[in-house]
Scaffold this active site. Sequence first.
Site: not given
Ligand SMILES: NC(=O)c1ccc[n+]([C@@H]2O[C@H](COP(=O)([O-])OP(=O)(O)OC[C@H]3O[C@@H](n4cnc5c(N)ncnc54)[C@H](O)[C@@H]3O)[C@@H](O)[C@H]2O)c1
Length: 310
Positions: A228, A257, A276
């Site tokens: 994000r 964005e 995005h």
């Molecule tokens: N670019 C895009 O269009 C797009 C698409 C999908 C997801 N995303 C983003 O990617 C993120 C991750 O997605 P995911 O499916 O892997 O989620 P997920 O919940 O499987 O993984 C997120 C990870 O972040 C970790 N985390 C939490 N706080 C943290 C911190 N302070 N420092 C480091 N790690 C920390 C969590 O423990 C978890 O393992 C989503 O929350 C979303 O914001 C972006």
Amino acid sequence: MAKILVTEAIHQAGLQALTQAGHHLVLADRNMDVIRRELPDCDAIIVRIIELPGQLLEQAKALKIISKHGVGVDNIDLDYCKRRGIAVTITPNANAQSVAEHAFTLMAALAKHLIPVSRKYRTAGFSAKNYAPGVELTGKTLGVIGAGNIGSRLIHMCRYGFHMRVLAYDPYLSQAPEGAELVPLDQLLAQADFVSLHCLLNDTTRGMINAQRLSQMKPTAFLINCARGPVVDEAALLHALQSKTIAGAGLDVTDPEPLAPDSPLFQMGNVIVTPHYAPTTLEAAIRVSRIAAENVHSYLSGQQPEGRLV
Ligand SMILES: NC(=O)c1ccc[n+]([C@@H]2O[C@H](COP(=O)([O-])OP(=O)(O)OC[C@H]3O[C@@H](n4cnc5c(N)ncnc54)[C@H](O)[C@@H]3O)[C@@H](O)[C@H]2O)c1
């Protein structure tokens, strides 16, 4: 039959399933006037990234469920939904492979100077081949911040596909993900040739990659953000890029964005920005659309949907 407001364009797969199940769909296509007009009597919302603050949701008197098309729920007022008893669901894992592949693609394109060399070829001819020698990924160190569904797929690709050393920082994991070493954030930033962000956006991660953290990175290192925009302090990033504190960046997400058309990030040869776009593959679009639709239908039919958060 329920009235379902779909705030942004999604693949037909889920829309067809809902229509066949007898629901009435309103497609707002990001038009806030349509969203405000249709909110009051809708039973469900399917949302991508449009902001749904409590103030707006207050008008949705009949709302029972918000189905997030994706996984990042920072655009939804979860506390308000909890208070009102509105269910919130996500589509876990449905676009994880596409996002991990996009992060990898940004890394590889930056490592090989793909975009500047291609542009140079057009203007300078074949001599562009010596314009900016790239680097190999094999043997380099990747640092993954947030090793969940997306981060762990990227780890797997880079470790086993490219024999990279992989460091991971994730304060909620007690065990290292397969293929990576769990390390403190300082160590990851100091040692990685590529730092890729895959944590969620919350109060602890907002602005996490600030001027001080950027200064810990190697001057030859690249930052990738497919998480994000607000996880990175964008002013600090711009400064780090301009002063060559880091070598470049690949950004699928920005803050704000969309990125302003006159943003210097669009002009920099060592930066790739995409809108995005990481999950926008045919396969992911179909999977996410279907699951987001199933979540609505199953909840409204009295079942417990997969990926229910609230
Ligand atoms: N670019 C895009 O269009 C797009 C698409 C999908 C997801 N995303 C983003 O990617 C993120 C991750 O997605 P995911 O499916 O892997 O989620 P997920 O919940 O499987 O993984 C997120 C990870 O972040 C970790 N985390 C939490 N706080 C943290 C911190 N302070 N420092 C480091 N790690 C920390 C969590 O423990 C978890 O393992 C989503 O929350 C979303 O914001 C972006």
